[in-house]
Design a protein around this motif. Structure first.
Motif, PDB file in Angstrom:
ATOM      1  N   SER A 136      -4.118  11.893   0.571  1.00 12.14           N
ATOM      2  CA  SER A 136      -4.034  10.496   0.150  1.00 12.14           C
ATOM      3  C   SER A 136      -4.116   9.598   1.381  1.00 12.14           C
ATOM      4  O   SER A 136      -3.995  10.067   2.514  1.00 12.14           O
ATOM      5  CB  SER A 136      -2.716  10.263  -0.577  1.00 12.14           C
ATOM      6  N   LEU A 165      -2.927   0.223   2.888  1.00 12.50           N
ATOM      7  CA  LEU A 165      -2.056   0.980   1.980  1.00 12.50           C
ATOM      8  C   LEU A 165      -1.372   0.059   0.981  1.00 12.50           C
ATOM      9  O   LEU A 165      -1.173  -1.127   1.248  1.00 12.50           O
ATOM     10  CB  LEU A 165      -0.990   1.729   2.786  1.00 12.50           C
ATOM     11  N   ASP A 166      -0.976   0.618  -0.150  1.00 11.32           N
ATOM     12  CA  ASP A 166      -0.260  -0.192  -1.129  1.00 11.32           C
ATOM     13  C   ASP A 166       1.158  -0.474  -0.622  1.00 11.32           C
ATOM     14  O   ASP A 166       1.651   0.189   0.287  1.00 11.32           O
ATOM     15  CB  ASP A 166      -0.227   0.519  -2.489  1.00 11.32           C
ATOM     16  N   GLU A 167       1.808  -1.467  -1.235  1.00 12.20           N
ATOM     17  CA  GLU A 167       3.081  -1.982  -0.745  1.00 12.20           C
ATOM     18  C   GLU A 167       4.147  -0.888  -0.638  1.00 12.20           C
ATOM     19  O   GLU A 167       4.868  -0.801   0.346  1.00 12.20           O
ATOM     20  CB  GLU A 167       3.550  -3.098  -1.692  1.00 12.20           C
ATOM     21  N   THR A 169       3.804   2.467  -0.375  1.00 18.03           N
ATOM     22  CA  THR A 169       3.482   3.408   0.693  1.00 18.03           C
ATOM     23  C   THR A 169       3.711   2.746   2.041  1.00 18.03           C
ATOM     24  O   THR A 169       4.236   3.356   2.972  1.00 18.03           O
ATOM     25  CB  THR A 169       2.017   3.853   0.575  1.00 18.03           C
ATOM     26  N   ARG A 170       3.349   1.483   2.143  1.00 20.87           N
ATOM     27  CA  ARG A 170       3.491   0.767   3.398  1.00 20.87           C
ATOM     28  C   ARG A 170       4.956   0.711   3.835  1.00 20.87           C
ATOM     29  O   ARG A 170       5.265   0.977   4.992  1.00 20.87           O
ATOM     30  CB  ARG A 170       2.937  -0.652   3.228  1.00 20.87           C
TER      31      ARG A 170
END
Lengths: 266, 275
Positions: A136, A165-167, A169-170
């Motif tokens: 991923s 990256l999405d929030e 994951t970030r």
């Protein structure tokens, strides 16, 4: 001791073209986590690349670890992480991480040992033989960070590493980065356009303005270490977020006034 | 840390199993093939007359009766094609490396290479025969080599130069030498492009060798066999020789295809996602 010294650096692209950076002065101490934040086009990525000697400045001087940026690059004094993980599809995860070690001439056994340590550090143990495209986005970026850390550089340059990256994951990656930063004791220069990220991670946030790129303000982030998920809920955190946002707004205000002047309205 | 999601690498033997699973998928194609042969045998061939369009059964008989001659001729021409392929592709790869390393030279030369790529190079066949000798296999190799050169050059160069800027910046951050950049980045990322060029080149090499034979060549050569049978009105034998030429051409193409699978086993397009 300062790890990075930027003295009066400017950068102009093209013949008499756009001024990307002007009069940049910045000193970064060992062990600091410094964020460069600003509107797009403020030259924050360019400044990072100048520190890494990937872009030549038009004027001024850069000292990294007490030597020229050029010499520091030749001595492999820093590791770099880009927004795109830049992994090589033909290499497995383990071999991607080992790439700089191969180029430094480490033998196979030493490389394998170091790769295992790093895979553990970025919590990817067991993914040695996977290829990058099987991971991923967040996992790919962790491989990229492990690769940058592989030869234990004292300085880590990061160009919006979590921007794609999405929030969720970030935020998780932010926690991991802080943990790694504390475990390795390295100095980090971190380019971002996220105010929350800059405040949460940094010891100092360097707010830049655009056209030309200049340092507008430096906000000292005095949140206690180590930072945890609760840090984001502290009143001081919100105060600092507001402080950085207002500093950015002031640079934006300049921009609007400039445009009004250009338009003949003021 | 959440449970990592990932795509499994292809297990060993998956290729064979994949092929087995897809036999069903091939059924329509096989039916079309059978229908085409049947239509040829019982409709088109009787309509056109057995001289102009021999029946598949007649071609099959000719193929069997002359199998030794045709195999020898096919092998002879195949060697010409492979020789030309090796020389032409090798030169194409070498030229691509040079032009990728010295980009300014590439900028000066590439427009002509691209233009030359559009020239019907096969027209030079008689000239190659004149240069290297009609009966000498080297003349056919030369034709095949010239045909192979440009597609391999153009594709390889595109592969070598279409590396993402960050990949090069990363290598620069490691103070990598030019040799390192080529060995570790440019060449691996050019492999898929290279093989596209090589696969085109296999076809062109066979065309070059056979057409070279048409302008005169050793009696052992397949192109000469085709020519002679047709001028003697032995159409079934001519067609049988064409079948042999196709078989060699196909085998050549498949061999390069397999080499591609092996050399670029890492490529995402070769794996099937298991999620």
């Amino acid at each position: 001791m300062s790890v990075v010294e930027v003295k009066g650096v400017s950068k102009t692209f093209g013949r008499g073209g756009t001024v990307a950076l002007q009069g940049i002065d910045l000193e970064i101490e060992a062990g600091e986590f410094v964020s460069l934040i600003g509107p797009s086009g403020c030259g924050k990525s360019t400044l990072l690349r100048i520190i890494g000697d990937l872009v030549k400045p038009s004027g001024g001087q850069i000292v990294v670890n007490g030597k020229s940026a050029h010499q520091a690059r030749l001595d492999r004094d820093y590791g770099i992480v880009f927004q795109d993980p830049v992994l090589y599809d033909w290499r497995t995860v383990a071999k991607n991480i080992a790439l700089p070690l191969e180029m430094l001439g480490w033998n196979r056994r030493k490389r394998a040992k170091r790769v295992q340590e790093l895979m553990h550090l970025v919590e990817l143990s067991g993914f040695d033989t996977h290829h990058p495209w099987q991971l991923s986005g967040g996992m790919q970026q962790r491989v990229s960070i492990a690769r940058a850390l592989s030869f234990s550089p004292a300085l880590l340059l990061m160009d919006e590493p979590f921007g794609a990256l999405d929030e969720m994951t970030r935020e998780r990656m932010n926690m991991e980065l802080l943990r790694i930063w504390q475990e390795t004791g390295s100095t980090v220069v971190f380019v971002t356009h996220s105010i929350a990220e800059a405040v949460f991670l940094s010891t100092r946030a360097v707010v830049m303005s655009s056209r030309p790129g200049r340092i507008a303000e430096i906000v000292r982030i005095d949140l206690p270490q180590p930072r945890t998920a609760e840090t984001r809920e502290e009143p001081r955190y919100f105060e600092l977020v507001t402080a950085v946002r207002e500093a950015l707004a002031r640079t934006g205000a300049d921009e609007i006034i400039e445009e009004l002047v250009a338009g003949g309205e003021l | 840390m959440t449970a990592p999601t990932a795509v499994e690498p292809i297990p060993r033997g998956a290729l064979a199993r994949g092929v087995g699973r897809r036999v069903g998928d091939w059924l329509p194609a096989l039916l079309v093939f059978a229908a085409g042969i049947a239509a040829w045998q019982w409709i088109f061939s009787p309509l056109a007359g057995r001289f102009l369009l021999p029946k598949p059964s007649a071609i099959g008989t000719a193929l069997w009766d002359n199998r030794h001659v045709l195999w020898t001729a096919g092998w002879f021409t195949f060697k010409e094609a492979v020789g030309g392929f090796v020389i032409g592709s090798g030169a194409g790869i070498a030229a691509a490396l040079v032009l990728a390393r010295w980009r300014r030279l590439g900028g000066a030369v590439m427009p002509y290479a691209i233009a030359a790529n559009a020239v019907p190079i096969i027209a030079f066949a008689p000239i190659m025969n004149a240069w290297f000798g009609v009966l000498n296999p080297h003349s056919k190799m030369a034709i095949a080599a010239v045909l192979c050169f440009f597609p391999v050059l153009v594709n390889t160069l595109r592969g070598l130069t279409s590396v993402r800027p960050e990949s090069l910046e990363l290598m620069r951050s490691y103070a990598a030498s030019e040799v390192d950049v080529f060995r570790r980045v440019r060449i691996p990322s050019a492999l898929p492009f290279l093989f596209t060029g090589l696969k085109v080149a296999t076809v062109l090499a066979m065309i070059g060798a056979i057409v070279g034979d048409y302008f005169g060549g050793s009696i052992q050569a397949l192109g000469v066999q085709i020519e002679n049978s047709i001028s003697l009105f032995d159409f079934p034998l001519g067609w049988a020789a064409i079948v042999v030429a196709s078989a060699f051409g196909l085998a050549f193409y498949v061999a390069i295809g397999i080499a591609e699978r092996l050399a670029t086993a890492w490529h995402p397009s070769h794996a099937r996602r298991t999620e």
